[in-house]
Design an enzyme around this catalytic site. Structure first.
Site, PDB file in Angstrom:
ATOM      1  N   GLU A 153      35.939  45.825  28.093  1.00  0.00           N
ATOM      2  CA  GLU A 153      35.202  45.883  29.371  1.00  0.00           C
ATOM      3  C   GLU A 153      33.757  46.327  29.163  1.00  0.00           C
ATOM      4  OE1 GLU A 153      38.867  46.819  32.469  1.00  0.00           O
ATOM      5  OE2 GLU A 153      37.573  48.470  31.841  1.00  0.00           O
ATOM      6  N   GLU A 305      44.446  42.427  31.176  1.00  0.00           N
ATOM      7  CA  GLU A 305      44.965  43.632  31.832  1.00  0.00           C
ATOM      8  C   GLU A 305      45.345  43.310  33.264  1.00  0.00           C
ATOM      9  OE1 GLU A 305      42.545  47.112  31.847  1.00  0.00           O
ATOM     10  OE2 GLU A 305      41.936  46.929  29.750  1.00  0.00           O
TER      11      GLU A 305
END
Length: 657
Positions: A153, A305
């Site tokens: 991320e 995710e």
């Protein structure tokens, strides 16, 4: 060039982040047993393990990871091995404070959380490269390895002096000469002209509004600086393992990364998806992120995710009702995902995310979360051989561009209520609720394969994009465009006539006299519908007023305009009206819904030869099916209709006639 297919090998990957360093080693064997029971075939290791792997500068502690890689391999679980560079150890910030980011006020962002690194720091990059090199050398030949996961991320921003030097280098590459930069930034305004490159700094805290051109370029630079970090680590692992695909997970529809540009550098495009279980349109958000990520990947993509239950970062973190996890997981598969992965395998007992759910929750193997995980694993084992590598076809493209989104956020804009992401979501919702399949595209992409192009709102369009849109319509395509579009060029310079002249000619608009933004609680009546957020004072030339404003300053003036195959919508119609309008335009363009007359809340998606029916409602429904089919998950024939429980899913294959 490797791809996701090299990892899936005819399967759908199923598993998630596995952080066994948080647990005693005897727990690892229990994990392996339960993974096998759940049908897990892939785990991501090492995402936040830098301090474990390198407890002090230059030291290496690989023994535990050696044993884990072997344990996973012996249990038939493949490994997505991460470079742990998203979370530097405390020793780095302590010994090298120049690696720590600074905010707009010059305050240090300290260690004690994660992602406390400056992307421009050469020291950070050197340590990251050294550890990546050692990981690739040690594990590149391990039989468990089937994908690399770089960082996590990417989202760090920094305004430090090192960043300022890097920013100036980037600007030299973009503009070449100061005169060109001054022209692009409009520095004649407020006496901002630069006489030396050394005078240029990031857009730090200022007395009043910041220069919008400078702010736009800093957004571009920050995305590129983070991309440099990714590419440096990607190149290291690719040199050792050219046959193993590489990814880095995007946050969903996030403003900080130009995902179009990043996707060009990834073998596998992956994303994290976290709709709120209490959001009645959570399924639409998941569909939109799936469509966008599939389009960036140009094919199958990965959910890197998602949550098996509640997250821990909302004000109130709601669990998922039983069945919702399965519904949203299979929705991603329907929209092209070949990997369904979670954060994380086992729910943490300590740390900042101990209330973020795991596939194996605090309730353990007897908990309902794990029961649903096992059901999903069984579903994916059935579907994998039939869907892996197949495509989702769409005849509609929704246009989105990060440059325009960044420019939208400038100080001094016409309305702070104008939220680019919310507008895109509103238009995608209208298409989703009509069961009209969509891709996403950038405005300068080749659009010739689409019957209909939908442009919800792009304030900034460069000449290439505008010529592309005009050429698309001239070539027989249908374009529907939302308000405040084509106003500025690539330097955020307002075009003559407020809207680009080529777009005004395309839509048959003589003059855009004024923008009339609306207050948050304000609406405007139009012929046959109510609208909000925005309105515009238009004078037409060759365009036809399909709907006009009723009442107020704009009474009688056009709200929706059409000229041939080009439509312009100068306001935001309420959801039902926008849905009806786009469905009408789609029908005129020859685009049909996946299935007609579905019950409310039911989504239909075709992927390859399979038809997915997904019930987002909380009540059971009956879905009519025209021909005889076989229900893949239920292993039963379907003739005339299929029953879907609440959050139910059916995956149908046509039977030979």
């Amino acid at each position: 060039m490797p791809s996701l297919n090299d990892s899936t090998r005819g399967r759908v990957l199923f598993g998630g982040d596995y952080n066994p360093e948080q647990w005693p080693e005897e727990t690892w064997f229990e994990d392996a047993r339960l993974m096998k029971e759940a049908g897990v075939n892939s785990v991501t290791l090492g995402v936040f393990s830098w301090a474990k792997l390198e407890p002090r500068p230059g030291a290496r502690n690989f023994g535990w990871l050696d044993r884990l890689m072997d344990l996973m391999d012996s249990n038939g679980v493949g490994v997505i091995l991460a470079t742990p560079t998203a979370s530097p150890p405390p020793w780095m910030g302590s010994r090298h404070p120049e690696t720590l980011p600074r905010d707009e006020d010059g305050r240090t962002v300290w260690w004690g959380s994660r992602q406390q690194f400056c992307a421009s720091s050469s020291v950070y990059r050197e340590y990251a490269a050294a550890l990546t090199e050692d990981l690739a050398r040690r594990y590149g030949g391990h039989p468990a390895l089937h994908m690399w996961h770089i960082n996590n991320e990417y989202c760090t921003h920094c305004w430090c002096d090192g960043t300022a030097r890097h920013f100036r280098t980037w600007l030299r590459g973009r503009y070449g000469a100061l005169d060109a930069l001054n022209e692009a930034w409009g520095t004649a305004f407020w006496s901002q002209g630069y006489d030396s490159w050394e005078e240029i700094i990031p857009p730090r805290r200022a007395q009043y509004m910041k220069n919008p051109g400078q702010a736009l370029d800093f957004r571009r630079f920050t995305s590129d600086a983070l991309l440099e970090c990714y590419v440096a680590e990607r190149d290291i692992v690719a040199r050792h393992t050219p046959h193993i695909p590489v990814t880095s997970n995007f946050m969903p529809f996030w403003i900080g990364q130009d995902a179009w540009k990043w996707a060009e550098h990834e073998d596998v495009v992956s994303v994290d998806i976290y709709p709120d279980p209490k959001d009645p349109l959570g399924g639409q958000l998941g569909a939109m992120i799936g469509d966008m990520t599939r389009s960036q990947a140009k094919g199958p993509w990965a959910v890197m995710e998602q949550a098996a239950g509640p997250v821990n970062w909302r004000g109130v973190n709601h669990p998922k009702p039983y069945g919702l996890n399965r519904l949203w997981s299979l929705q991603s598969v329907a929209r092209g995902a070949d990997a369904i992965l979670y954060f994380q395998w086992r729910q943490s007992r300590q740390g900042a995310e101990k209330f973020h759910s795991g596939m194996l929750s605090h309730a353990g193997e007897k908990g309902r979360t794990f029961r649903e995980i096992k059901r999903i694993g069984a579903d994916l084992a059935l579907l994998g051989p039939q869907v892996s590598g197949t495509r989702v076809a769409a005849e509609i493209a929704v246009l989105h561009d990060w440059d325009s989104w960044w420019a939208d956020q400038q100080d001094g804009r016409l309305s702070t209520h104008l939220d680019h992401a919310a507008i895109v979501r509103a238009w995608h919702r209208a298409l989703w609720e009509s069961n009209l399949p969509t891709d996403f595209a950038r405005p300068d992409h080749d659009l010739s394969a689409y019957r209909l192009v939908v442009l919800p709102h792009l304030y900034l369009l460069d000449d290439t994009a505008i010529e592309n849109l005009v050429g698309y319509v001239a070539g027989g395509g249908t374009l529907v465009c939302g308000f405040l579009t084509g106003i500025a060029d690539e330097d955020d310079r307002v075009r003559d006539g407020a809207m680009d002249a080529r777009l005004r000619a395309l839509f048959g608009i003589a003059t855009l006299h004024e923008w009339w933004p609306l207050d948050a609680d304000e609406s405007v009546e139009c012929d046959g519908f109510r609208a909000g957020l925005w309105s515009e004072e238009l004078e037409l030339s060759t365009g036809e007023a399909v709907a006009s404003y009723r009442g107020g300053e704009l009474a009688g003036l056009p709200a929706v305009v059409r000229r041939g195959r080009a439509w312009y919508v100068s306001t935001l119609p309420e959801p039902a009206a926008l849905r009806a309008l786009l469905a009408r335009i789609a029908e005129g363009a020859g685009v049909c819904p996946t299935l007609e007359e579905l019950p409310e809340g039911v989504e239909a998606v075709r992927r390859g030869e399979l038809l997915f029916l997904l019930n987002h409602g909380e009540k059971a429904v009956t879905v009519p099916v025209a021909d005889r089919r076989h229900d893949v998950l239920g292993d039963r024939p379907v003739d005339g209709a299929v029953e879907l429980d609440r959050f139910g899913v059916a995956v149908l294959r046509a039977l030979p006639t």
